[in-house]
Every structure is written in C-alpha cells, then in structure tokens.
Design a protein around this motif. Structure first.
Motif, PDB file in Angstrom:
ATOM      1  N   GLN A  31       0.830  -1.198   0.000  1.00  0.00           N
ATOM      2  CA  GLN A  31       0.000   0.000   0.000  1.00  0.00           C
ATOM      3  C   GLN A  31       0.870   1.257   0.000  1.00  0.00           C
ATOM      4  OE1 GLN A  31      -2.987   0.103   3.114  1.00  0.00           O
ATOM      5  NE2 GLN A  31      -4.463  -0.750   1.675  1.00  0.00           N
ATOM      6  N   ALA A  32       1.913   1.263   0.836  1.00  0.00           N
ATOM      7  CA  ALA A  32       2.807   2.424   0.900  1.00  0.00           C
ATOM      8  C   ALA A  32       3.504   2.653  -0.436  1.00  0.00           C
ATOM      9  CB  ALA A  32       3.831   2.226   2.010  1.00  0.00           C
ATOM     10  N   ALA A  33       3.894   1.580  -1.102  1.00  0.00           N
ATOM     11  CA  ALA A  33       4.565   1.705  -2.399  1.00  0.00           C
ATOM     12  C   ALA A  33       3.649   2.331  -3.435  1.00  0.00           C
ATOM     13  CB  ALA A  33       5.036   0.335  -2.879  1.00  0.00           C
ATOM     14  N   ALA A  34       2.377   1.999  -3.365  1.00  0.00           N
ATOM     15  CA  ALA A  34       1.433   2.452  -4.385  1.00  0.00           C
ATOM     16  C   ALA A  34       1.175   3.952  -4.334  1.00  0.00           C
ATOM     17  CB  ALA A  34       0.120   1.693  -4.257  1.00  0.00           C
ATOM     18  N   VAL A  35       1.426   4.592  -3.186  1.00  0.00           N
ATOM     19  CA  VAL A  35       1.116   6.025  -3.057  1.00  0.00           C
ATOM     20  C   VAL A  35       2.373   6.883  -2.956  1.00  0.00           C
ATOM     21  CG1 VAL A  35      -1.126   5.565  -2.017  1.00  0.00           C
ATOM     22  CG2 VAL A  35       0.879   5.874  -0.535  1.00  0.00           C
ATOM     23  N   THR A  36       3.538   6.290  -3.199  1.00  0.00           N
ATOM     24  CA  THR A  36       4.805   7.032  -3.142  1.00  0.00           C
ATOM     25  C   THR A  36       5.641   6.696  -4.361  1.00  0.00           C
ATOM     26  OG1 THR A  36       5.819   5.262  -1.813  1.00  0.00           O
ATOM     27  CG2 THR A  36       4.854   7.128  -0.606  1.00  0.00           C
ATOM     28  N   ARG A  37       6.700   7.500  -4.547  1.00  0.00           N
ATOM     29  CA  ARG A  37       7.599   7.264  -5.674  1.00  0.00           C
ATOM     30  C   ARG A  37       9.055   7.116  -5.237  1.00  0.00           C
ATOM     31  NH1 ARG A  37       3.701   5.951  -7.368  1.00  0.00           N
ATOM     32  NH2 ARG A  37       2.463   6.664  -9.160  1.00  0.00           N
ATOM     33  N   ARG A  38       9.419   7.741  -4.130  1.00  0.00           N
ATOM     34  CA  ARG A  38      10.825   7.725  -3.694  1.00  0.00           C
ATOM     35  C   ARG A  38      11.045   6.994  -2.382  1.00  0.00           C
ATOM     36  NH1 ARG A  38       9.204  12.623  -4.741  1.00  0.00           N
ATOM     37  NH2 ARG A  38       9.235  13.206  -2.537  1.00  0.00           N
ATOM     38  N   LEU A  39      10.031   6.874  -1.570  1.00  0.00           N
ATOM     39  CA  LEU A  39      10.174   6.338  -0.217  1.00  0.00           C
ATOM     40  C   LEU A  39      10.683   4.898  -0.251  1.00  0.00           C
ATOM     41  CD1 LEU A  39       9.512   7.162   2.796  1.00  0.00           C
ATOM     42  CD2 LEU A  39       7.418   5.803   2.501  1.00  0.00           C
ATOM     43  N   ALA A  40      11.786   4.636   0.446  1.00  0.00           N
ATOM     44  CA  ALA A  40      12.285   3.270   0.571  1.00  0.00           C
ATOM     45  C   ALA A  40      11.358   2.474   1.486  1.00  0.00           C
ATOM     46  CB  ALA A  40      13.707   3.278   1.134  1.00  0.00           C
ATOM     47  N   LEU A  41      11.290   1.171   1.264  1.00  0.00           N
ATOM     48  CA  LEU A  41      10.362   0.295   1.972  1.00  0.00           C
ATOM     49  C   LEU A  41      11.133  -0.900   2.504  1.00  0.00           C
ATOM     50  CD1 LEU A  41       7.930   0.308  -1.031  1.00  0.00           C
ATOM     51  CD2 LEU A  41       7.589   1.678   1.036  1.00  0.00           C
ATOM     52  N   GLY A  42      10.907  -1.252   3.767  1.00  0.00           N
ATOM     53  CA  GLY A  42      11.666  -2.368   4.308  1.00  0.00           C
ATOM     54  C   GLY A  42      10.943  -3.080   5.429  1.00  0.00           C
ATOM     55  N   THR A  43      11.452  -4.253   5.775  1.00  0.00           N
ATOM     56  CA  THR A  43      10.962  -4.989   6.937  1.00  0.00           C
ATOM     57  C   THR A  43      12.001  -4.923   8.035  1.00  0.00           C
ATOM     58  OG1 THR A  43      11.794  -7.045   5.938  1.00  0.00           O
ATOM     59  CG2 THR A  43       9.451  -6.552   5.675  1.00  0.00           C
ATOM     60  N   GLY A  44      11.500  -4.886   9.242  1.00  0.00           N
ATOM     61  CA  GLY A  44      12.394  -4.796  10.387  1.00  0.00           C
ATOM     62  C   GLY A  44      11.771  -5.488  11.605  1.00  0.00           C
ATOM     63  N   ILE A  45      11.683  -6.801  11.616  1.00  0.00           N
ATOM     64  CA  ILE A  45      12.317  -7.668  10.636  1.00  0.00           C
ATOM     65  C   ILE A  45      11.323  -8.721  10.119  1.00  0.00           C
ATOM     66  CG2 ILE A  45      14.700  -7.455  11.418  1.00  0.00           C
ATOM     67  CD1 ILE A  45      12.667 -10.354  12.603  1.00  0.00           C
ATOM     68  N   THR A  46      11.667  -9.342   8.973  1.00  0.00           N
ATOM     69  CA  THR A  46      10.934 -10.514   8.502  1.00  0.00           C
ATOM     70  C   THR A  46      11.410 -11.750   9.254  1.00  0.00           C
ATOM     71  OG1 THR A  46      10.629  -9.616   6.285  1.00  0.00           O
ATOM     72  CG2 THR A  46      10.506 -12.000   6.509  1.00  0.00           C
ATOM     73  N   LEU A  47      10.459 -12.499   9.800  1.00  0.00           N
ATOM     74  CA  LEU A  47      10.782 -13.741  10.510  1.00  0.00           C
ATOM     75  C   LEU A  47      10.847 -14.874   9.491  1.00  0.00           C
ATOM     76  CD1 LEU A  47       8.407 -13.046  13.506  1.00  0.00           C
ATOM     77  CD2 LEU A  47      10.916 -13.074  13.596  1.00  0.00           C
ATOM     78  N   VAL A  48      11.988 -14.994   8.832  1.00  0.00           N
ATOM     79  CA  VAL A  48      12.139 -15.910   7.699  1.00  0.00           C
ATOM     80  C   VAL A  48      11.819 -17.348   8.082  1.00  0.00           C
ATOM     81  CG1 VAL A  48      13.830 -16.873   6.079  1.00  0.00           C
ATOM     82  CG2 VAL A  48      13.787 -14.404   6.523  1.00  0.00           C
ATOM     83  N   ALA A  49      12.150 -17.754   9.294  1.00  0.00           N
ATOM     84  CA  ALA A  49      11.902 -19.135   9.713  1.00  0.00           C
ATOM     85  C   ALA A  49      10.417 -19.475   9.723  1.00  0.00           C
ATOM     86  CB  ALA A  49      12.499 -19.378  11.103  1.00  0.00           C
ATOM     87  N   GLN A  50       9.555 -18.465   9.820  1.00  0.00           N
ATOM     88  CA  GLN A  50       8.126 -18.697   9.920  1.00  0.00           C
ATOM     89  C   GLN A  50       7.406 -18.660   8.572  1.00  0.00           C
ATOM     90  OE1 GLN A  50       7.875 -16.813  14.453  1.00  0.00           O
ATOM     91  NE2 GLN A  50       6.482 -16.051  12.895  1.00  0.00           N
ATOM     92  N   HIS A  51       8.177 -18.660   7.468  1.00  0.00           N
ATOM     93  CA  HIS A  51       7.599 -18.585   6.125  1.00  0.00           C
ATOM     94  C   HIS A  51       8.004 -19.789   5.289  1.00  0.00           C
ATOM     95  CE1 HIS A  51       6.138 -14.342   6.006  1.00  0.00           C
ATOM     96  NE2 HIS A  51       7.063 -14.158   6.922  1.00  0.00           N
ATOM     97  N   ASP A  52       7.124 -20.167   4.375  1.00  0.00           N
ATOM     98  CA  ASP A  52       7.537 -21.045   3.285  1.00  0.00           C
ATOM     99  C   ASP A  52       8.472 -20.235   2.387  1.00  0.00           C
ATOM    100  OD1 ASP A  52       6.448 -23.582   1.357  1.00  0.00           O
ATOM    101  OD2 ASP A  52       7.207 -21.810   0.309  1.00  0.00           O
ATOM    102  N   PRO A  53       9.708 -20.684   2.153  1.00  0.00           N
ATOM    103  CA  PRO A  53      10.665 -19.833   1.439  1.00  0.00           C
ATOM    104  C   PRO A  53      10.317 -19.603  -0.029  1.00  0.00           C
ATOM    105  CG  PRO A  53      11.583 -22.017   1.821  1.00  0.00           C
ATOM    106  CD  PRO A  53      10.319 -21.944   2.614  1.00  0.00           C
ATOM    107  N   ILE A  54       9.609 -20.542  -0.669  1.00  0.00           N
ATOM    108  CA  ILE A  54       9.241 -20.339  -2.070  1.00  0.00           C
ATOM    109  C   ILE A  54       8.192 -19.227  -2.153  1.00  0.00           C
ATOM    110  CG2 ILE A  54       8.254 -21.413  -4.127  1.00  0.00           C
ATOM    111  CD1 ILE A  54       9.395 -24.093  -3.124  1.00  0.00           C
ATOM    112  N   ASP A  55       7.199 -19.271  -1.270  1.00  0.00           N
ATOM    113  CA  ASP A  55       6.197 -18.199  -1.233  1.00  0.00           C
ATOM    114  C   ASP A  55       6.837 -16.866  -0.855  1.00  0.00           C
ATOM    115  OD1 ASP A  55       4.086 -19.831  -1.936  1.00  0.00           O
ATOM    116  OD2 ASP A  55       3.466 -20.213   0.120  1.00  0.00           O
ATOM    117  N   LEU A  56       7.732 -16.884   0.126  1.00  0.00           N
ATOM    118  CA  LEU A  56       8.354 -15.643   0.582  1.00  0.00           C
ATOM    119  C   LEU A  56       9.214 -15.022  -0.516  1.00  0.00           C
ATOM    120  CD1 LEU A  56       8.843 -13.635   2.872  1.00  0.00           C
ATOM    121  CD2 LEU A  56      10.719 -15.101   3.664  1.00  0.00           C
ATOM    122  N   ALA A  57       9.944 -15.859  -1.253  1.00  0.00           N
ATOM    123  CA  ALA A  57      10.758 -15.337  -2.354  1.00  0.00           C
ATOM    124  C   ALA A  57       9.893 -14.626  -3.382  1.00  0.00           C
ATOM    125  CB  ALA A  57      11.533 -16.480  -3.011  1.00  0.00           C
ATOM    126  N   LYS A  58       8.712 -15.171  -3.677  1.00  0.00           N
ATOM    127  CA  LYS A  58       7.800 -14.544  -4.627  1.00  0.00           C
ATOM    128  C   LYS A  58       7.262 -13.221  -4.083  1.00  0.00           C
ATOM    129  CE  LYS A  58       6.108 -15.950  -8.040  1.00  0.00           C
ATOM    130  NZ  LYS A  58       6.419 -15.733  -9.483  1.00  0.00           N
TER     131      LYS A  58
END
Length: 288
Positions: free
Chosen positions: A69-96
């Motif tokens: 949502q934030a990406a859709a209404v901005t053009r320059r603002l950097a976007l990040g996670t702090g943090i993504t809990l990678v262990a709690q995701h299916d890595p194929i889905d997360l990569a997509k």
C-alpha cells in the motif's frame, strides 16, 4: 545522514498510505515495518525489553501488504521490513512476495530479516528453536536460487527447490554471493550473526544501536575475512530514540542511515512525532 522510520502499524494506528505520503512529503528516507503473525496468549518467553509485552505486538499488520500500500502512493520512499521472521515462512512463497514487492516498487525494498525471540510463536509455525538460525540460513540460500538470473536448483538441510522459472526478479543485481534485494540482518552482536551477515547480506540492522563502537571492528574483521569489499558494508541502527549527539556518534562510525522509532498510535500522535524529528532531516528545523 538518511533518516528512516519504523512503527508497529496495527488496526488501531495511522494507516500505511497516510503515513507513507507524510514521510515522502517531509523528506524521510524510508519506512520499515516489523512482523508478528500472532502472539500466543499462554506465553513463557519473556519480552526482550522487560515488563509486559505491549499490546501492539498482537495487532501488527502484515508488513508486505502494508508496504505494498505504501509503495502504491509514493515514488521515492524506501520500503523495508524490520524484521521478517524468515523461519516462519515457506521460502518459495516468501521469495515470490519479496521479488514482487521489489519489482512493483521499482527496487525500493530492503529485506531486514531476523531469527525471532518468541519461542511460542515460532513453535506454532513448526520451528525448532535450537536450529532456527540454520533454518534461516538455509531458506535464504533457497530464495537466492529462485532469485538467480538462470534457473538454479538448491538442496539444503531443511528444504529444496528444483531449477525453476521464477519471475519477477528483484531489481538489484547480484553483489557477488549476495542475490536479491538489499538485505540486512538483525540481531545481537556475535560470531554466528556476523558470519551470516558476511555470507548472504549487505549489512547489519542492530536493534537500538547500542554498543556499535565495540562491535563494529569485529564485524568488519569477519566481513574482510570473507572477502567482502570493506566499503560495501552497511550498518543501519534500528528502532533508535534519536538525539543529535547519538546521530553524530553514528556518523563518526560511518553510519549513513538510521531508523528512528515512531509510536504505535493514531494520526495526531504520529504526525507530532514526525514534527519532532524534523530537525534531524537535512536542512530541517524543529516544529511544534
């Protein structure tokens, strides 16, 4: 110095779109969001900061949907996670998910990842606590295979993927062994953390930013021993309560971006906090 923010966005706070517009208009660099899928009520894991766990932990928005949502209404603002809990995701889905958000935002995404602290939350995802760091390392390798330009298979201790067609690709080109979006690893200083940073990341996301004077030489040594370019290491203090003196100290250490903490609140309180941080921005002056 670039000033970004982090906030626990919830169903009770300012919305992602409103906050993102305000950040870009005011000249802030980026927006980083945390992740918790759920907080089991019957907890035995103590809150790392001490005391009772703040209620926003159990109300946190999904960071990837909120950042989209934030990406859709901005053009320059950097976007990040702090943090993504990678262990709690299916890595194929997360990569997509990651590649799609990075592609649609024009390469503005930073993957801040970590190993987690809430044993009960991770257990509900089937994570064995003592091997969670090795699991994250393995899943990062699997995602790098999917992000590679050519179909690449991967077989690891915890998962595998066949050589596959997997598009879109993250915008940023591979940096030696590092493939994917800008990647920062969160966690407390230590040999295993620093080894993982040097192996598959662009740098460190130290929570609170304390102890950098002592920790940075050790990280830089591990980084150099791994054959990484000393000039490429990025250290981004995270969830900082900023003061001019603290920021000056970070600058002396070579830090180029700091992520400051916003309150998990509604529009009025969040915008008041942004006004108080205005003096930290290049050419900024305090308001209010």
């Amino acid at each position: 110095m670039r000033i970004s923010v982090t906030i626990f966005l919830t169903d009770e706070t300012i919305t992602p779109t409103h906050l993102a517009r305000e950040l870009e208009q005011r000249g802030f660099c980026g927006l980083y969001l945390p992740e918790h899928t759920h907080i089991p009520v019957e907890r035995t894991t103590p809150y790392p900061a001490g005391g009772d766990l703040p209620p926003e932990y159990g109300r946190t928005l999904d960071p990837f949907i909120a950042l989209a949502q934030a990406a859709a209404v901005t053009r320059r603002l950097a976007l990040g996670t702090g943090i993504t809990l990678v262990a709690q995701h299916d890595p194929i889905d997360l990569a997509k998910q990651i590649a799609t958000l990075d592609h649609l935002s024009g390469g503005r995404f930073t993957l801040g990842l970590g190993y987690g602290w809430n044993v009960e939350e991770a257990a509900d995802h089937g994570v064995t606590w003592r091997t969670r760091r090795e699991l994250v390392r393995d899943r990062m390798a699997l995602m790098r295979a999917l992000w590679s330009e050519e179909p690449t298979e991967y077989t690891g201790e915890f998962g595998s993927v066949r050589a596959s067609l997997a598009h879109p690709k993250p915008v940023q080109k591979p940096r030696g062994r590092v493939v994917g979006p800008r990647t920062l690893v969160g966690g407390a200083a230590g040999p295993k953390l620093f080894a993982h940073i040097a192996e598959f990341a662009d740098g460190w996301l130290p929570i609170g930013g304390r102890g950098l004077t002592e920790a940075l030489p050790a990280l830089r040594s591990v980084w150099a021993d791994a054959g990484r370019d000393p000039a490429a290491l990025q250290v981004v203090p995270y969830a900082v309560q900023p003061t001019p003196g603290k920021l000056a100290h970070y600058a002396e250490l070579g830090v180029e971006e700091v992520v400051v903490q916003l309150p998990p609140a509604g529009e009025t309180e969040v915008l008041r906090a942004l006004d108080s941080y205005a003096a930290l921005l290049p050419g900024g002056t305090a308001q209010g």
